[in-house]
Write a protein that holds these residues in place. Structure first.
Motif, PDB file in Angstrom:
ATOM      1  N   GLY A   1       0.820  -1.211   0.000  1.00 41.55           N
ATOM      2  CA  GLY A   1       0.000   0.000   0.000  1.00 41.55           C
ATOM      3  C   GLY A   1       0.848   1.252   0.000  1.00 41.55           C
ATOM      4  N   PHE A   2       1.930   1.250   0.783  1.00 35.70           N
ATOM      5  CA  PHE A   2       2.825   2.405   0.819  1.00 35.70           C
ATOM      6  C   PHE A   2       3.480   2.633  -0.536  1.00 35.70           C
ATOM      7  CE2 PHE A   2       7.199   3.925   1.235  1.00 35.70           C
ATOM      8  CZ  PHE A   2       6.983   5.163   1.826  1.00 35.70           C
ATOM      9  N   VAL A   3       3.973   1.576  -1.159  1.00 36.48           N
ATOM     10  CA  VAL A   3       4.626   1.714  -2.466  1.00 36.48           C
ATOM     11  C   VAL A   3       3.624   2.191  -3.517  1.00 36.48           C
ATOM     12  CG1 VAL A   3       5.797   0.465  -4.320  1.00 36.48           C
ATOM     13  CG2 VAL A   3       6.396   0.011  -1.935  1.00 36.48           C
ATOM     14  N   TYR A   4       2.409   1.680  -3.439  1.00 36.76           N
ATOM     15  CA  TYR A   4       1.383   2.106  -4.406  1.00 36.76           C
ATOM     16  C   TYR A   4       1.101   3.608  -4.279  1.00 36.76           C
ATOM     17  CZ  TYR A   4      -3.069   2.435  -6.859  1.00 36.76           C
ATOM     18  OH  TYR A   4      -4.070   2.798  -7.715  1.00 36.76           O
ATOM     19  N   LEU A   5       0.929   4.073  -3.038  1.00 39.22           N
ATOM     20  CA  LEU A   5       0.693   5.509  -2.826  1.00 39.22           C
ATOM     21  C   LEU A   5       1.895   6.329  -3.283  1.00 39.22           C
ATOM     22  CD1 LEU A   5      -1.049   5.466   0.671  1.00 39.22           C
ATOM     23  CD2 LEU A   5      -2.124   5.814  -1.574  1.00 39.22           C
ATOM     24  N   ASN A   6       3.084   5.821  -3.009  1.00 40.87           N
ATOM     25  CA  ASN A   6       4.294   6.506  -3.453  1.00 40.87           C
ATOM     26  C   ASN A   6       4.337   6.621  -4.968  1.00 40.87           C
ATOM     27  OD1 ASN A   6       7.330   6.209  -4.425  1.00 40.87           O
ATOM     28  ND2 ASN A   6       7.403   7.154  -2.397  1.00 40.87           N
ATOM     29  N   GLN A   7       3.987   5.537  -5.640  1.00 42.38           N
ATOM     30  CA  GLN A   7       3.978   5.545  -7.101  1.00 42.38           C
ATOM     31  C   GLN A   7       2.963   6.530  -7.642  1.00 42.38           C
ATOM     32  OE1 GLN A   7       3.923   1.719  -9.224  1.00 42.38           O
ATOM     33  NE2 GLN A   7       2.208   2.499 -10.444  1.00 42.38           N
ATOM     34  N   ARG A   8       1.761   6.540  -7.079  1.00 40.91           N
ATOM     35  CA  ARG A   8       0.731   7.464  -7.545  1.00 40.91           C
ATOM     36  C   ARG A   8       1.140   8.911  -7.301  1.00 40.91           C
ATOM     37  NH1 ARG A   8      -1.445   6.169 -11.307  1.00 40.91           N
ATOM     38  NH2 ARG A   8      -3.040   7.771 -10.958  1.00 40.91           N
ATOM     39  N   PHE A   9       1.797   9.171  -6.180  1.00 41.75           N
ATOM     40  CA  PHE A   9       2.235  10.523  -5.852  1.00 41.75           C
ATOM     41  C   PHE A   9       3.229  11.035  -6.899  1.00 41.75           C
ATOM     42  CE2 PHE A   9       5.454  13.194  -3.693  1.00 41.75           C
ATOM     43  CZ  PHE A   9       4.644  14.290  -3.401  1.00 41.75           C
ATOM     44  N   TYR A  10       4.212  10.212  -7.212  1.00 44.28           N
ATOM     45  CA  TYR A  10       5.214  10.655  -8.174  1.00 44.28           C
ATOM     46  C   TYR A  10       4.679  10.656  -9.606  1.00 44.28           C
ATOM     47  CZ  TYR A  10       8.699  11.007  -4.583  1.00 44.28           C
ATOM     48  OH  TYR A  10       9.385  11.409  -3.468  1.00 44.28           O
ATOM     49  N   ASP A  11       3.745   9.805  -9.913  1.00 41.71           N
ATOM     50  CA  ASP A  11       3.091   9.882 -11.219  1.00 41.71           C
ATOM     51  C   ASP A  11       2.327  11.192 -11.361  1.00 41.71           C
ATOM     52  OD1 ASP A  11       4.088   7.467 -12.005  1.00 41.71           O
ATOM     53  OD2 ASP A  11       2.261   6.326 -11.581  1.00 41.71           O
ATOM     54  N   LEU A  12       1.696  11.630 -10.266  1.00 39.23           N
ATOM     55  CA  LEU A  12       0.982  12.907 -10.288  1.00 39.23           C
ATOM     56  C   LEU A  12       1.953  14.065 -10.495  1.00 39.23           C
ATOM     57  CD1 LEU A  12      -1.607  14.544  -9.922  1.00 39.23           C
ATOM     58  CD2 LEU A  12      -1.215  14.489  -7.448  1.00 39.23           C
ATOM     59  N   ILE A  13       3.091  14.031  -9.804  1.00 42.80           N
ATOM     60  CA  ILE A  13       4.105  15.061 -10.002  1.00 42.80           C
ATOM     61  C   ILE A  13       4.583  15.064 -11.452  1.00 42.80           C
ATOM     62  CG2 ILE A  13       6.451  15.766  -9.396  1.00 42.80           C
ATOM     63  CD1 ILE A  13       5.952  14.816  -6.584  1.00 42.80           C
TER      64      ILE A  13
END
Length: 380
Positions: free
Chosen positions: A163-175
């Motif tokens: 879950g943490f890695v998924y949120l991290n990935q979505r965050f940087y994809d948004l950036i």
């Protein structure tokens, strides 16, 4: 199941932006993985065998995390998962709870980038970690005391880490999407500026070349009948070409400004030289803010009349924030084409203005105005 994963983690952007994002993600991902791995080793390793097992597991997790930030993790993550799973099995058999860290982290990086079957894979990985940990129960017994640290906790850690890695990935994809949007906006701004420059260059040189053509044609007709007039026309051509060179240099250095009064005088002289009667009505003094754009409209319209119409009369009407040019000799059927005026229509709109053209009963009308400015003047 290789079709479930992309060839690599989606790359964010290109060039400097990608480098900045990777550096940021590297800083926020790899150090925490390394710190947690070292803490786990310090707190749970009770022998040199435990140290070796956990160091290998942490190394597999760090290698996967580093490649994940680079967008090229799959070829590293799969063998690292095998190594980390083997270390967890050895850890369970040697009573080292910290050995589960590697397999939990490596697995968590593999699942979020999958195209499909994420949930099934997550459940399967959690089950695998729990089964490997249950080897400790078989060797040491005492199920009640060992069930949570060797089965429940590692399985839950996989879920939380994923879950943490998924949120991290979505965050940087948004950036990355925001950065790409900024890049596109910058590219569009450059394209608009190039189009504006091309339009201005067309206004200057296209207008001048057409006038030169008319004057040379007139000089040719008068060559034998009126040599003095021919010399005058050629002097005007020389002056006009010189002025155009200066305007082109000013345009290249962003110094060009049109003067409406000068454009009016120039249009009047050109129409009269072409045998067209000109009548100018000044209903009010033109707002200085509108002068440059209205001057561009007048210049483009003058060129269009000389080039396309068989005009005998032109009426130019000036208001506080507008100009209207009406000419006869417009006999082409159908809706009028804006051609060069289309660019000016967009410029007018960008400044709150309107540009309309119409054809009726052989007359062509070009009207440009700033209604908002006129309304403000009337309310004063």
């Amino acid at each position: 199941m290789t079709d479930s994963w992309p060839v690599s983690r989606p790359r964010w952007t290109g060039g400097a932006v990608q480098d900045r994002l990777r550096t940021l993600n590297l800083i926020t991902t790899v150090p925490p993985v390394l710190i947690v791995g070292v803490l786990s080793l310090v707190l749970t390793a009770h022998s040199w065998a435990h140290v070796v097992i956990q160091v290998v597991a942490v190394a597999a997790a760090v290698a996967t995390a580093e490649r994940w930030t680079a967008g090229d993790f799959l070829r590293v993550a799969k063998p690292c998962l095998v190594v980390a799973a083997a270390m967890w099995l050895l850890g369970a058999l040697t009573d080292s709870t910290g050995a589960s860290f590697g397999v939990c982290l490596v697995g968590s990086f593999l699942i979020p980038p999958m195209r499909r079957r994420r949930l099934v894979t997550l459940l399967g990985l959690s089950l695998l970690v729990a089964v490997l940990g249950s080897a400790n129960l078989l060797v040491y017994g005492d199920v009640g005391a060992r069930l949570w640290p060797y089965v429940g906790s590692p399985a839950l850690t996989v879920v939380l880490a994923t879950g943490f890695v998924y949120l991290n990935q979505r965050f940087y994809d948004l950036i990355a999407e925001l950065e790409q949007s900024r890049e596109r906006d910058a590219e569009l701004a450059v394209m608009r500026e190039r189009m504006r420059f091309a339009g201005d260059l067309h206004d200057i040189q296209g207008h001048t070349l057409h006038v030169v053509k008319l004057k040379v044609a007139l000089a040719e007709k008068l060559l034998d009948a009126d040599p003095a007039r021919v010399r005058e026309e050629l002097r005007e051509v020389h002056t006009l070409v010189g002025d155009t060179i200066v305007e082109t240099k000013e345009l290249a250095h962003a110094q060009r400004r049109l003067n409406l009064s000068a454009e009016l005088e120039n249009a009047k002289n050109l129409f009269e030289a072409a045998g067209i009667h000109v009548h100018i009505d000044r209903e009010a003094d033109v707002d200085p803010r509108a002068g440059e754009l209205l001057g561009q409209v007048l210049r483009e319209t003058t060129t269009n009349i000389l080039r396309h119409a068989q005009a005998r009369q032109v009426r130019i009407t000036l208001s506080a924030a507008g100009i209207t040019i009406v000419n006869d000799g417009a006999h082409e059927p159908g809706s009028p084409k804006l051609s060069g005026l289309s660019t000016l229509r967009q410029r007018m709109a960008d400044h709150g203005g309107e540009l309309e053209v119409s054809r009726s009963d052989g007359r062509f009308t070009t009207a440009a105005a700033f209604p908002a400015w006129t309304a403000r003047e009337e309310t004063r």
